[in-house]
Design a protein around this motif. Structure first.
Motif, short mmCIF file in Angstrom:
data_model
loop_
_atom_site.label_atom_id
_atom_site.label_comp_id
_atom_site.label_asym_id
_atom_site.label_seq_id
_atom_site.Cartn_x
_atom_site.Cartn_y
_atom_site.Cartn_z
N THR A 243 0.85 -1.19 0.00
CA THR A 243 0.00 0.00 0.00
C THR A 243 0.89 1.24 0.00
N VAL A 244 0.47 2.26 -0.74
CA VAL A 244 1.18 3.54 -0.76
C VAL A 244 0.26 4.62 -0.22
N VAL A 245 0.78 5.43 0.70
CA VAL A 245 0.09 6.59 1.25
C VAL A 245 0.91 7.82 0.87
N VAL A 246 0.30 8.75 0.16
CA VAL A 246 1.01 9.95 -0.31
C VAL A 246 0.66 11.12 0.60
N MET A 247 1.70 11.76 1.17
CA MET A 247 1.50 12.90 2.06
C MET A 247 1.98 14.19 1.40
N TYR A 248 1.26 15.27 1.67
CA TYR A 248 1.67 16.59 1.22
C TYR A 248 1.30 17.60 2.29
N ALA A 249 2.27 18.37 2.74
CA ALA A 249 2.06 19.45 3.70
C ALA A 249 1.30 18.96 4.94
N GLY A 250 1.66 17.79 5.44
CA GLY A 250 1.08 17.28 6.67
C GLY A 250 -0.21 16.52 6.53
N GLN A 251 -0.70 16.35 5.31
CA GLN A 251 -1.97 15.67 5.08
C GLN A 251 -1.81 14.53 4.09
N VAL A 252 -2.69 13.52 4.20
CA VAL A 252 -2.74 12.45 3.20
C VAL A 252 -3.57 12.92 2.03
N VAL A 253 -2.99 12.88 0.82
CA VAL A 253 -3.73 13.32 -0.37
C VAL A 253 -4.19 12.15 -1.23
N GLU A 254 -3.55 10.98 -1.07
CA GLU A 254 -3.96 9.81 -1.85
C GLU A 254 -3.44 8.56 -1.19
N SER A 255 -4.21 7.47 -1.27
CA SER A 255 -3.75 6.19 -0.74
C SER A 255 -4.43 5.07 -1.51
N GLY A 256 -3.76 3.91 -1.53
CA GLY A 256 -4.33 2.77 -2.21
C GLY A 256 -3.26 1.73 -2.50
N PRO A 257 -3.60 0.67 -3.23
CA PRO A 257 -2.62 -0.35 -3.59
C PRO A 257 -1.45 0.26 -4.35
N ALA A 258 -0.25 -0.23 -4.08
CA ALA A 258 0.95 0.39 -4.66
C ALA A 258 0.92 0.41 -6.18
N ALA A 259 0.53 -0.69 -6.80
CA ALA A 259 0.51 -0.74 -8.26
C ALA A 259 -0.50 0.24 -8.83
N THR A 260 -1.65 0.38 -8.17
CA THR A 260 -2.68 1.31 -8.66
C THR A 260 -2.20 2.75 -8.54
#
Length: 358
Positions: A243-260
């Protein structure tokens, strides 16, 4: 198999599917120390804002973002090195207590691997000392022979073999990759449930990074560890993580399966990270879908914090913080471009949409 980063915790006895570690609505504000008071009260750095995250056992969850996005602060909140402003941690579905005994039990279950293997080990002590110390603190040490056997077994578990070659070495006699393996072995000494790896390969030579990533992958499978992999390198996140969780400026902006996330990024910021990542198969110059630099976290932008850099920003992006919106199976993105029900965002239909790779 990829896993959802926001699985639901079941209270009470552990049940199948309960994450090894879960964070609920974690927030961390650091006070700004000022010589001259300002109007409106004391200023704070909004380092982490309302982040919920679950780490299932035998999985790797990667937290990705630029420097200053809050990744390392999140890792330190999860390991209780710093206290949250608000929010809650649950271990195997049970809220973590605040007593000294509860904290000691927690540190045995959740271990942090630091970025710099050069400073995480004491240069005046041999490898033996670094591995014996947690065994003596958290477990019954046993006889001298039993302790020696455990130390050698730990070195074998992190592929430092034969163990006799490394057990009496000083840190300066090892390579960066070998030092990082010793640091990981030190964490395994207390038999943790969760391993938090904060940029574990960023200070290593490129030629030895893959070996450490493969070790983390083996530990996930063999030890059934729940691993948090903090990195700015989205390509290595794709290689290692479920799973990948993308953070920007202290917040999560996107998350989901790594390949997706890496094949079909839904948030413009994720697209920016991917377009800037090295890709040997790329034949054309990358198109950076963003501009400028991350905002100040003392006075963050209103609405979506990415809107000053976003090429698709609309009026609503400046006014309202987007919720986490479903984009695909197990994939969510905090972006108004993906809403269908908000009347204020209807002009998104005529705005240029982010291109999602096929």
């Amino acid at each position: 198999m990829h896993h959802d980063a926001t699985a639901t915790v079941v209270h009470g006895p552990k049940r199948p599917g309960t994450p090894a570690l879960e964070a609920r609505h974690l927030t961390k504000h650091f006070p700004v120390h000022q010589l001259t008071p300002t109007r409106g009260g004391r200023q704070v750095v909004h380092a982490v804002e309302d982040i919920s995250l679950a780490l299932p056992e035998a999985t790797v969850t990667a937290v990705v973002g630029e420097s200053g996005s809050g990744k390392s602060t999140l890792a330190r909140l999860l390991t209780q090195l710093i206290a949250p402003t608000s929010g809650q941690l649950l271990l195997d579905g049970v809220p973590v207590g605040s007593s000294a005994r509860a904290r000691r039990a927690y540190t045995r279950q959740v271990h942090l691997v630091l970025q710099d293997p050069f400073s995480s080990l004491n240069s005046v002590h041999r490898v033996r000392h670094h591995l014996e110390r947690p065994l003596k603190l958290h477990r019954r040490p046993g006889s001298r022979d039993e302790l020696d056997a455990r130390v050698r077994a730990l070195l074998e578990r992190v592929s430092l073999s034969p163990a006799e070659r490394y057990v009496d070495a000083f840190p300066h006699e090892l390579s960066g990759g070998q030092r990082q393996r010793v640091a990981i072995a030190r964490g395994l000494a207390v038999e943790p449930r969760v391993l938090l790896a904060d940029e574990p390969v960023s200070m290593l030579d490129v030629s030895i990074r893959l070996g450490v990533l493969n070790l983390l992958d083996e530990l996930r499978e063999r030890e059934r560890l729940a691993i948090l992999y903090v990195t700015h390198d989205i390509a290595s996140a794709r290689y290692l993580a479920d799973t990948v969780v993308v953070m920007y400026a202290g917040q999560v902006v996107e998350s989901g399966p790594a390949a997706t996330i890496t094949d079909a990024p839904a948030h413009p910021y994720t697209q920016l990270l991917l377009s800037a990542a090295p890709d040997p198969a790329r034949t054309e110059r990358p198109v950076l879908r963003g501009r400028g630099s991350p905002p100040s976290l003392v006075d963050p932008p209103s609405g979506c914090r990415f809107h000053p850099r976003c090429p698709f920003a609309m009026a609503i992006c400046k006014e309202r913080t987007p919720p986490a919106l479903p984009v695909a199976a197990e994939q969510v993105a905090a972006c108004w471009l993906h809403t269908k029900d908000t009347e204020d965002a209807n002009d998104a239909e005529t705005a240029p949409r982010p291109t999602r790779p096929s």
